[in-house]
Design an enzyme around this catalytic site. Structure first.
Site, mmCIF file in Angstrom:
data_model
loop_
_atom_site.group_PDB
_atom_site.id
_atom_site.type_symbol
_atom_site.label_atom_id
_atom_site.label_comp_id
_atom_site.label_asym_id
_atom_site.label_seq_id
_atom_site.Cartn_x
_atom_site.Cartn_y
_atom_site.Cartn_z
ATOM 1 N N ASN A 170 0.863 -1.169 0.000
ATOM 2 C CA ASN A 170 0.000 0.000 0.000
ATOM 3 C C ASN A 170 0.906 1.228 0.000
ATOM 4 O O ASN A 170 2.124 1.110 0.140
ATOM 5 C CB ASN A 170 -0.907 -0.020 1.233
ATOM 6 C CG ASN A 170 -2.205 0.726 1.007
ATOM 7 O OD1 ASN A 170 -2.296 1.587 0.143
ATOM 8 N ND2 ASN A 170 -3.204 0.386 1.788
ATOM 9 N N HIS A 171 0.344 2.396 -0.116
ATOM 10 C CA HIS A 171 1.133 3.631 -0.050
ATOM 11 C C HIS A 171 1.328 4.037 1.408
ATOM 12 O O HIS A 171 0.426 3.897 2.227
ATOM 13 C CB HIS A 171 0.405 4.776 -0.768
ATOM 14 C CG HIS A 171 0.333 4.603 -2.241
ATOM 15 N ND1 HIS A 171 1.400 4.837 -3.076
ATOM 16 C CD2 HIS A 171 -0.676 4.203 -3.045
ATOM 17 C CE1 HIS A 171 1.056 4.597 -4.316
ATOM 18 N NE2 HIS A 171 -0.208 4.203 -4.328
ATOM 19 N N ASN A 172 2.505 4.570 1.701
ATOM 20 C CA ASN A 172 2.720 5.220 2.993
ATOM 21 C C ASN A 172 2.022 6.577 2.946
ATOM 22 O O ASN A 172 1.990 7.221 1.903
ATOM 23 C CB ASN A 172 4.210 5.408 3.265
ATOM 24 C CG ASN A 172 4.895 4.112 3.620
ATOM 25 O OD1 ASN A 172 4.359 3.294 4.344
ATOM 26 N ND2 ASN A 172 6.085 3.905 3.079
ATOM 27 N N TYR A 173 1.493 7.002 4.078
ATOM 28 C CA TYR A 173 0.758 8.278 4.108
ATOM 29 C C TYR A 173 0.878 8.997 5.447
ATOM 30 O O TYR A 173 0.212 10.000 5.679
ATOM 31 C CB TYR A 173 -0.726 8.044 3.779
ATOM 32 C CG TYR A 173 -1.386 7.000 4.659
ATOM 33 C CD1 TYR A 173 -1.927 7.350 5.887
ATOM 34 C CD2 TYR A 173 -1.453 5.687 4.261
ATOM 35 C CE1 TYR A 173 -2.520 6.400 6.699
ATOM 36 C CE2 TYR A 173 -2.046 4.727 5.058
ATOM 37 C CZ TYR A 173 -2.575 5.089 6.274
ATOM 38 O OH TYR A 173 -3.156 4.138 7.073
ATOM 39 N N ASN A 202 6.101 3.032 -0.698
ATOM 40 C CA ASN A 202 5.132 1.987 -0.361
ATOM 41 C C ASN A 202 5.473 1.303 0.949
ATOM 42 O O ASN A 202 6.618 1.343 1.407
ATOM 43 C CB ASN A 202 5.097 0.923 -1.468
ATOM 44 C CG ASN A 202 4.528 1.456 -2.755
ATOM 45 O OD1 ASN A 202 3.690 2.349 -2.742
ATOM 46 N ND2 ASN A 202 4.992 0.931 -3.862
#
Length: 175
Positions: free
Chosen positions: A100-103, A115
């Site tokens: 998933n994407h880091n946010y 990611n």
């Protein structure tokens, strides 16, 4: 990736990926056998009588394991590090994510945060995954479970559960 595996990855995406579906009336079984023979040389484990349908995408096939009599449906996208049990039915256009994407850093645009690490997704034996279902990274789908078409699986699914919706919720149990 060793040269032999790389050769079969190129053979799959350059040739076998485009062959007609296994259900084609003319030579369908032959196309199924060709894709199976190639994928046996790509996946870490590929059981007996596995069906990889036309346009199935699995990247380099790194760390993918698939059990006997299971299938990857037409236009499915399977992340590396996915384990698929025996007798798994996968309808067309299923997506299994591995990252998933880091946010978390609010001072940096999300597209520059990279990611998450690759998570392993495990699908138990005798599972049916409906068309256009999405399974998020690191989920475990229990034995005998059914994922309704169009579901988004955000949590682990217990054995013999029937789940559906976005996010997928238990509808009932097969027991």
């Amino acid at each position: 990736m060793n040269l032999k595996k790389l050769f079969f990855v190129f053979l799959y995406y350059g040739f076998a990926y485009y062959l007609p579906r296994s259900s084609s009336p003319v030579l369908g079984k032959t196309f199924k056998i060709i894709r199976y023979g190639i994928c046996k040389n790509i996946f870490n484990l590929c059981g007996k009588h596995v069906n990889v349908e036309r346009n199935a995408f699995f990247g380099s096939g790194k760390a993918i394991k698939i059990g006997d009599y299971s299938g990857i449906g037409y236009k499915c996208k399977i992340a590396s590090n996915t384990v698929i049990g025996k007798y798994v039915m996968m309808a067309p256009e299923v997506i299994i994510f591995g990252t998933n994407h880091n946010y978390s850093d609010l001072d940096k645009p999300m597209c520059l945060q990279g990611n998450t690490e690759l998570h392993q997704t495990i699908i138990g034996d005798d599972v049916w995954i409906g068309q256009r279902s999405i399974i998020l990274p690191g989920r475990c789908i229990g034995q005998g479970a059914i994922i309704a078409a169009g579901s988004v699986v955000t949590k682990d699914v217990e054995p013999y559960a029937i789940v559906g919706g976005n996010p997928a919720k238990k509808i009932k149990s097969r027991k």
